[in-house]
Design a protein around this motif. Structure first.
Motif: not given
Length: 795
Positions: A31-34, A41-49, A179-186
């Motif tokens: 969540l912090e990375k997002l 895209d960089e934030a999403l890729n970094d948070a994926a793992r 988690l999807a809510k945080v993705v929406a904000v990001a």
């Protein structure tokens, strides 16, 4: 539970003991990375793992609703090697598409269980094509919508395969929704972040060919590898060179100039320019015309500011064009010759022309006198090496050296994708020297011109390429010789799954070749890929516990584990002799390069009846005709029927160039034309005789299921032309196949010595597809066009 989790998860969620530690360790980090103010895209890729670790999932995909509001496009995908974005239609054709359509979460214990899918929607289905293509097996699925203002779906989060087994828990589902809510904000925040400084590749991002985040990743990868950004974009993000060129043209506001292999060298313009200067300053003159000199540059603005046209070339007017880095390097190689190579082709021909002019005019062109000196001529040696190197680079299968008597030039042509294309013409003075040099390379008699000769060149002895060539010399009218050099395929055989067989043919072929004994044929004309197919089949059967003998003329493809024998008729080693030796050498599988006589065929049949698998090629037009040809050789029909496993007929059609092919939705007339050609092959079968309209409707329904889009329409492709395919519209070739499996009804027809038409009718009723039917399906799949299918399947 950590305070960070408490702020984002509903207070009534109690994480299970086995999952709490994972969630508390990994989810806050994700969540912090997002929330970081970096490209989305960089934030999403970094948070994926961290997201995968938190949910103990095997794969994660985050989709975004595309601008057209009809499709989902992947922003993050783990586990897939392809860098190309996934694109799914919003609808019930996939689980993710259904979630985007309905705004509901889906939690499946088995994605392949129809009962689970129907519980969510009666028409919901799982899109299994990705699994089939990659070999991955999807089990559990947790898919939640990404909502803007708790209303509009702007994306989807998809988690696959719970590593702990069983359906994802209800608590995990609620955590995924949070988690999807945080993705929406990001996503919303990322869209509002100010764009970075202007870049020459901005048009790629503006056209949604690559996201800003992925472009940043490409720049970082290029720096890390010490490579060009363009190279990374092409190799890892599926951007074409033409797309990069157009982006550069838009940035610099000048035309994009592609690399043209046949471009004439502007000798006068390059008189005072050295290769090192062009590489350092990154510009080159291309030509001079009414508009002035045309200058290609990697940075036209810098070249214009330096006024290179006046200061270096001494010309007043200039027109600037831009090109990609790879194409600029290719142009330098074209004008100045490749580094460490055999020189530039144009320079070699100029030097040959000059030397030709200096020769005594009264001497007959190509005279034998002094030929040893001509063979040793450094320019001739370099020219032959250059011809072979260029043929290999351009993907040619054959090199044709065509000599003419008198003072006519010697023409050299390449066969590329089945068609002959002109390459160069060599002065008549060097006609015999050129042929003699090739003979020397393969150890033939340079003084013998009255008889055909054949040999083999191991090019590693003469140049930097590890290739082999089969050479045939043929005396022609006028006392001269032609030479044909075939470039032999090197390396590993093509995996059987990549031969281009349609799924039903591939399954049937694998079943047939797995039988413990019998004989199997691959038929077709010369150059149709029969040997390549047989080696692919042998590659699938080549295991440490299997002994495989092959008799070939020549041995073109080598495989570790195969015992391969080169047929040598001069030494008394013909196919029949080698086959008899094999039967005494404890074989499991025997492959015969060609069954061209009754003796070889009889030995192969005997071997197949005594517990061996025998594979062979034939020069016949179709699978049913092969059976009649073999019976005409004197095979006993009952023994032959018992031994026969099947016959695979094949042709090679030109493949449409994937870089420039143009899509179009097929209209009713086009579909009916394809259907008519397809069904004309089936008109003798009982089903079509009984009710042709119903049979055609069934075929069309199958096509819609396999090749249609969600609207039931077909997308056909037509050829266009680009630099990648030399403006032909075709690049590479695709196999067309006709697999006849020796079923009991077919064997009965063999025993009765039935006519070809009767065997064909039975085979079609048993499920065989003819070459043309196979070709029509590959037209529907977008691999080729109907003109090419008709060209190779004409009866």
């Amino acid at each position: 539970m950590s305070s960070d989790l408490q702020t984002i998860l509903p207070s009534n969620i109690v994480l299970p003991d086995d999952g709490q530690a994972r969630f508390e360790r990994y989810l806050p980090v994700a969540l912090e990375k997002l929330r970081a103010k970096v490209p989305l895209d960089e934030a999403l890729n970094d948070a994926a793992r961290d997201i995968l670790a938190a949910f103990a999932a095997e794969r994660l995909t985050i989709y975004e609703v595309a601008d057209d509001k009809l499709n989902l496009v992947s922003r993050v995908k783990t586990g897939l090697r392809s860098f190309k974005d996934l694109k799914l239609p919003i609808g019930e054709h996939s689980v993710a598409g259904f979630v985007a359509l309905s705004g509901r979460s889906v939690n499946l214990a088995d994605a392949y269980d129809p009962a689970e899918l129907v519980a969510y929607a009666p028409r919901l289905r799982f899109l299994a094509e990705v699994d089939k293509r990659t070999g991955f097996r999807t089990r559990e699925m947790l898919v939640v919508p990404v909502l803007a203002d708790d209303r509009d779906v702007i994306g989807v989060v998809q988690l696959l395969n719970n590593r702990r087994g069983g359906r994802f828990s209800a608590e995990a589902e609620q955590a995924a929704q949070a988690l999807a809510k945080v993705v929406a904000v990001a996503v919303r925040t990322g869209a509002e972040i100010e764009r970075p400084a202007r870049s020459r590749y901005d048009a790629l991002i503006a056209q949604r060919l690559i996201s800003a985040g992925n472009f940043a990743l490409a720049v970082r990868a290029a720096r890390k590898r010490g490579a060009d950004v363009e190279q990374v974009l092409i190799e890892e993000f599926a951007i074409t060179r033409a797309q990069i060129g157009q982006a550069l043209a838009e940035f610099f506001r000048v035309p994009y100039e592609t690399f043209k292999p046949g471009r004439d060298k502007p000798v006068e313009l390059l008189r005072n320019i050295r290769r090192e200067y062009a590489e350092a300053n990154q510009w080159l003159p291309l030509s001079e015309g009414a508009e002035g000199v045309v200058i290609v540059a990697l940075d036209p603005e810098r070249a214009l500011a330096a006024n290179v046209a006046r200061n270096v070339l001494g010309l007043d007017r200039a027109r600037y064009v831009v090109t990609t880095q790879a194409e600029f390097r290719s142009t330098i190689d074209l004008f100045f010759g490749q580094r460490g190579g055999s020189g530039n082709l144009g320079d070699l021909l100029i030097e040959l022309e000059a030397e030709s002019a200096e020769r005594a005019p009264e001497k007959e062109p190509g005279a034998l006198e002094g030929e040893e000196e001509s063979v040793a001529n450094n320019e001739v040696v370099k020219l032959v090496n250059k011809i072979i190197g260029d043929a290999h680079q351009r993907g040619a299968s054959d090199i044709h050296v065509e000599s003419y008597p008198g003072r006519a030039r010697t023409e050299i042509r390449f066969r590329i994708d089945g068609s002959l294309v002109p390459y160069i013409e060599v002065p008549a003075t060097f006609r015999n020297a050129l042929v003699a040099r090739i003979k020397v390379m393969c150890g033939l008699d340079i003084a013998e011109r009255r008889r055909p000769q054949d040999g083999k060149i191991d090019f590693r002895r003469f140049g930097p390429l590890a290739i082999e060539l089969r050479v045939a010399t043929v005396p022609v009218a006028g006392g001269v010789e032609d030479v044909v050099l075939r470039l032999l395929q090197q390396g590993e055989p093509i995996p059987i799954d990549r031969l281009g067989l349609l799924p039903h043919d591939l399954d049937a072929l694998k079943t047939v070749i797995a039988k413990p004994y019998g004989i199997f044929f691959v038929c077709g004309p010369t150059g149709s890929g029969k040997t390549t197919t047989l080696h692919s089949v042998l590659g699938s059967l080549n295991t440490p516990d299997t002994k495989i003998w092959t008799a070939e003329d020549p041995v073109e493809i080598t495989q570790k584990g195969l015992r391969q024998v080169q047929v040598n008729r001069r030494a008394g080693m013909d196919f029949a002799t080698v086959m008899r030796a094999f039967l005494r050498a404890d074989p499991d599988i025997i492959m015969v390069g060609e069954m061209r006589d009754a003796e070889t065929t009889a030995i192969g049949l005997e071997a197949s009846l005594t517990g061996h698998r025998v594979f062979a090629t034939l020069h016949t037009n179709s699978a049913p005709e092969s059976i009649i040809r073999l019976l005409d050789m004197g095979m006993d029909p009952f023994n032959f029927a018992d031994a026969l496993l099947g016959v695979l007929a094949q042709r090679l059609a030109k493949r449409l160039c994937e870089q420039c092919r143009k899509p179009e939705v097929a209209d009713a007339v086009q579909v009916q034309t394809l259907l008519g050609e397809y069904c004309s092959e089936l008109q003798a079968t009982p089903r079509f005789k009984a009710d042709r309209a119903a049979a055609e409707a069934a075929v069309l329904a199958d096509w819609v299921a396999m090749y249609g889009d969600p609207n039931g329409q077909f997308r056909l492709y037509r050829r266009a032309g680009c630099t990648a395919c030399n403006d032909t519209g075709y690049r590479g070739r695709i196999g067309l196949h006709e697999l006849l499996v020796a079923t009991d009804p077919v064997k009965k027809m063999v025993q009765e010595r039935a006519r070809v038409a009767d065997i064909l009718t039975i085979a079609l009723a048993e499920g065989m597809h003819t070459l043309k039917m196979n070709g029509v399906e590959k037209v529907l799949a977008g691999l080729t066009d109907m003109a090419q299918v008709r060209a190779v399947c004409i009866k």
